[in-house]
Design a protein around this motif. Structure first.
Motif, mmCIF file in Angstrom:
data_model
loop_
_atom_site.group_PDB
_atom_site.id
_atom_site.type_symbol
_atom_site.label_atom_id
_atom_site.label_comp_id
_atom_site.label_asym_id
_atom_site.label_seq_id
_atom_site.Cartn_x
_atom_site.Cartn_y
_atom_site.Cartn_z
ATOM 1 N N CYS A 86 -23.304 8.762 -6.178
ATOM 2 C CA CYS A 86 -22.197 9.285 -6.986
ATOM 3 C C CYS A 86 -21.602 8.184 -7.841
ATOM 4 N N ALA A 87 -20.783 8.584 -8.807
ATOM 5 C CA ALA A 87 -20.177 7.624 -9.724
ATOM 6 C C ALA A 87 -19.072 6.842 -9.033
ATOM 7 N N ARG A 88 -18.717 5.711 -9.603
ATOM 8 C CA ARG A 88 -17.576 4.958 -9.110
ATOM 9 C C ARG A 88 -16.303 5.765 -9.332
ATOM 10 N N CYS A 89 -15.225 5.391 -8.622
ATOM 11 C CA CYS A 89 -14.001 6.188 -8.741
ATOM 12 C C CYS A 89 -12.847 5.338 -9.257
ATOM 13 N N VAL A 90 -11.748 6.015 -9.573
ATOM 14 C CA VAL A 90 -10.623 5.353 -10.203
ATOM 15 C C VAL A 90 -9.333 5.614 -9.455
ATOM 16 N N MET A 91 -8.462 4.624 -9.490
ATOM 17 C CA MET A 91 -7.135 4.723 -8.882
ATOM 18 C C MET A 91 -6.096 4.433 -9.959
ATOM 19 N N LEU A 92 -5.121 5.330 -10.102
ATOM 20 C CA LEU A 92 -4.012 5.124 -11.030
ATOM 21 C C LEU A 92 -2.815 4.641 -10.231
ATOM 22 N N ASP A 93 -2.256 3.524 -10.619
ATOM 23 C CA ASP A 93 -1.112 2.944 -9.908
ATOM 24 C C ASP A 93 0.159 3.204 -10.704
ATOM 25 N N THR A 94 1.134 3.873 -10.089
ATOM 26 C CA THR A 94 2.387 4.176 -10.779
ATOM 27 C C THR A 94 3.310 2.965 -10.794
ATOM 28 N N VAL A 95 4.311 3.023 -11.654
ATOM 29 C CA VAL A 95 5.308 1.944 -11.731
ATOM 30 C C VAL A 95 6.408 2.186 -10.705
ATOM 31 N N GLY A 96 6.934 3.419 -10.675
ATOM 32 C CA GLY A 96 7.977 3.758 -9.716
ATOM 33 C C GLY A 96 9.293 3.058 -10.013
ATOM 34 N N PRO A 97 10.170 2.964 -9.003
ATOM 35 C CA PRO A 97 11.497 2.372 -9.205
ATOM 36 C C PRO A 97 11.450 0.846 -9.242
ATOM 37 N N ILE A 222 -8.509 11.425 -12.317
ATOM 38 C CA ILE A 222 -8.291 10.326 -11.369
ATOM 39 C C ILE A 222 -8.552 10.782 -9.936
ATOM 40 N N ASP A 223 -9.189 9.908 -9.165
ATOM 41 C CA ASP A 223 -9.520 10.217 -7.775
ATOM 42 C C ASP A 223 -8.373 9.892 -6.828
ATOM 43 N N PHE A 224 -7.642 8.800 -7.138
ATOM 44 C CA PHE A 224 -6.545 8.368 -6.282
ATOM 45 C C PHE A 224 -5.297 8.099 -7.116
ATOM 46 N N LEU A 225 -4.146 8.443 -6.551
ATOM 47 C CA LEU A 225 -2.864 8.065 -7.140
ATOM 48 C C LEU A 225 -2.185 7.119 -6.166
ATOM 49 N N SER A 226 -1.984 5.885 -6.583
ATOM 50 C CA SER A 226 -1.269 4.908 -5.764
ATOM 51 C C SER A 226 0.217 5.066 -6.058
ATOM 52 N N LEU A 227 0.958 5.603 -5.085
ATOM 53 C CA LEU A 227 2.373 5.923 -5.279
ATOM 54 C C LEU A 227 3.229 4.719 -4.903
ATOM 55 N N SER A 228 3.635 3.960 -5.918
ATOM 56 C CA SER A 228 4.393 2.734 -5.685
ATOM 57 C C SER A 228 5.759 3.025 -5.067
ATOM 58 N N TYR A 229 6.199 2.097 -4.218
ATOM 59 C CA TYR A 229 7.520 2.160 -3.580
ATOM 60 C C TYR A 229 7.756 3.486 -2.849
ATOM 61 N N GLY A 251 -5.353 18.550 -8.550
ATOM 62 C CA GLY A 251 -4.973 19.059 -7.244
ATOM 63 C C GLY A 251 -5.840 18.464 -6.145
ATOM 64 N N GLN A 252 -7.011 17.921 -6.524
ATOM 65 C CA GLN A 252 -7.908 17.269 -5.553
ATOM 66 C C GLN A 252 -7.650 15.768 -5.439
ATOM 67 N N THR A 253 -6.809 15.228 -6.303
ATOM 68 C CA THR A 253 -6.521 13.791 -6.284
ATOM 69 C C THR A 253 -5.814 13.408 -4.990
ATOM 70 N N GLN A 254 -6.287 12.360 -4.354
ATOM 71 C CA GLN A 254 -5.660 11.899 -3.113
ATOM 72 C C GLN A 254 -4.492 10.959 -3.418
ATOM 73 N N ILE A 255 -3.442 11.048 -2.604
ATOM 74 C CA ILE A 255 -2.258 10.205 -2.778
ATOM 75 C C ILE A 255 -2.261 9.104 -1.727
#
Length: 529
Positions: A86-97, A222-229, A251-255
């Motif tokens: 399978c293809a490589r995956c991506v993670m989006l990192d939020t800024v948050g507070p 995006i495959d992953f959402l990195s939820l900052s703070y 809706g399938q993106t993991q947090i």
């Protein structure tokens, strides 16, 4: 939280230390998350990073959307060199507070020890050695005299010359007057401000974050959402039900909950229940916690993730490689200890974002992980996991633990598991087998009444952050409700892939875990020439 025993094989043979590492398609079971940025955005560098062992590409939007281009993402998304993998995956990192100091003119700001500097919410003023504009109007109400404030760039390197410690000495209206505790020069356009053990009354997901997710995130699946703070379990629930679930395929993106302060640490157990995985942001935690407590939290948090069967990702491991070709001895040991603790992945931030040696960093971290995995005490870990799960086990848990036990008893070279949701593969990985797990994801056909589509791509890619899992996406013409004949044909593809990758050889034993009708079966195959 409780500390855990060191999972180390006894004794370590000195000869094995001197033996050179043997290259393989699977350089390490532990995964590497690389942050793409100025030094790693070209097609050539990204390709080299993937070849060196990066399995997840992370995009950090702290520095604005304009700094993230589509070109590197398309490259990191391309299939790996292995056939049908399978293809490589991506993670989006939020800024948050996140509190930030904005230096519009980007000139260096010198701060002298024992001097004073004023933090002001008036962002129209120019940053200087006497005045630093910040993006938060409530700072004066959030702090008190005597509080400690830290200002630095790029995830807090802690360098005495590029980051500064301040102590609040006076509150003047909306301004905060601080004493400078060490001499430093702040260089760049943006610095992060952190107040030790103080809650900042800002939403976990900002309007800017929502815009990035709805535009860039949707466009790139995006495959992953990195939820900052992340501070409460409700933060995760809110993002899942009110944001991602309304954005089609997201809706399938993991947090992955990013634990960065004492508030997130206090609510860790509840957050772990809601999140799909945990990122231990040791840079910020190292400021919020006394230094002598950081290691204890890491070990306890990773242990809890392991027992829950959820990925644990550790950050801030080889900071010195941002500017140097080799890590320090302490950093190399730190990487190994993260593996021995049970971490699923190592996250590289500044090292690959702006570091001079992104490819070399990934390669060296991968080699250290591989060496640590050789002395990981799987027997002790297995017994502790089985004891933690208790009896009676669920059907899937029993099958997963049995597959791992069988693979170790017969010295199998690989475990092959057929799965649709990826859950069976993750459960097998939970027991930390000593051999790779080839997760063959069988697509399912679904419809939203407007169009038909196959599931499976998300499930396959999301395995790339789990220790020991190496996913393959089966041909969609072999649906989940397949016959024995098609299962055998898919198995042959998986075996051929293992042979091409160098992990399966003639006369090897392979453990296969698959569904046959309504039953789950674990079988052992001994290969011929």
């Amino acid at each position: 939280m409780h500390s855990t025993h060191l999972l180390l094989e006894e004794p370590i043979r000195m000869a094995s230390i001197l033996e050179p590492s043997k290259p393989t398609f699977f350089p390490a079971m532990t995964k590497i998350v690389g942050t793409l940025g100025p030094k790693s955005r070209s097609v050539e560098v990204i390709s080299a990073c993937l070849k060196a062992g990066m399995s997840v590409a992370r995009f950090d939007f702290s520095w604005g959307m304009s700094n993230i281009t589509r070109r590197p993402w398309r490259t990191s998304r391309s299939p790996s060199r292995a056939p049908r993998s399978c293809a490589r995956c991506v993670m989006l990192d939020t800024v948050g507070p996140e509190l930030q100091v904005v230096n519009k003119n980007e000139h260096a700001i010198s701060l002298e020890e024992n001097g004073h500097v004023v933090l002001t919410p008036h962002q129209d003023v120019e940053a200087s050695s006497e005045l630093l504009p910040i993006n938060f109007s409530g700072l004066a109400k959030a702090v008190k005299v005597g509080d400690t404030i830290f200002i630095g760039q790029y995830l807090f390197t802690g360098s005495e010359t590029t980051s500064v410690w301040l102590e609040v000495t006076e509150l003047k209206g909306d301004d905060v007057v601080c004493a400078i505790k060490n001499s430093a020069t702040l260089a760049g356009s943006l610095f992060t401000l952190h107040i030790s053990q103080i809650r900042i009354d800002l939403p976990t997901l900002t309007d800017a974050d929502k815009e990035v997710i709805s535009k860039w995130g949707v466009r790139n699946n995006i495959d992953f959402l990195s939820l900052s703070y992340t501070r409460h379990a409700e933060d995760v629930r809110h993002v899942s039900t009110r944001i991602l679930s309304k954005l089609g395929d997201l809706g399938q993106t993991q947090i992955f909950a990013k634990i960065e302060n004492t508030e997130g640490l206090t609510h860790f157990d509840e957050i772990l229940q809601e999140a799909d995985g945990i990122i231990l942001s040791r840079g910020n935690l190292g400021i919020d916690l006394p230094p002598e407590k950081v290691f204890l939290f890491q070990k306890a948090a990773v242990y809890k993730c392991n027992m829950a069967g959820k990925p644990a990702v550790v950050t801030r491991v080889v900071d010195s490689m941002t500017d140097n070709l080799r890590p320090t001895r302490a950093e190399a040991t730190d990487v190994a200890n993260a593996v021995l603790d049970g971490s699923d992945a190592i996250l590289l931030g500044a090292e690959t974002l702006r570091g001079l040696y992104p490819v070399e960093t990934i390669s060296i971290v991968g080699k250290i992980c591989a060496e640590a995995e050789k002395v990981f005490n799987q027997d002790l870990y297995f017994k502790k996991t089985v004891k933690y799960v208790g009896e009676p086990m669920s059907h899937l848990e029993s099958i997963a633990s049995s597959a791992v036990r069988a693979a170790i008893k017969v010295k199998a070279s690989v475990i092959i598991v057929f799965t649709s949701s990826g859950r069976a593969a993750r459960l097998i990985a939970k027991y930390r087998p000593t051999m790779p797990v080839l997760s063959v994801v069988i697509p399912r056909l679904k419809t939203n009444q407007l169009r038909w589509s196959f599931t499976g791509a998300f499930e396959a890619r999301q395995s790339l952050v789990v220790r020991g899992l190496f996913p393959m996406l089966a041909d969609p013409r072999h649906p989940a409700e397949s016959t024995s004949a098609t299962n055998e044909s898919v198995l042959k593809v998986a075996l051929d892939h293992g042979k091409a990758s160098g992990v399966i050889k003639s006369h090897d034993r392979v453990v296969v875990c698959q569904k046959v009708g309504d039953a789950s079966v674990v079988k052992i195959i001994e290969l011929e020439d």
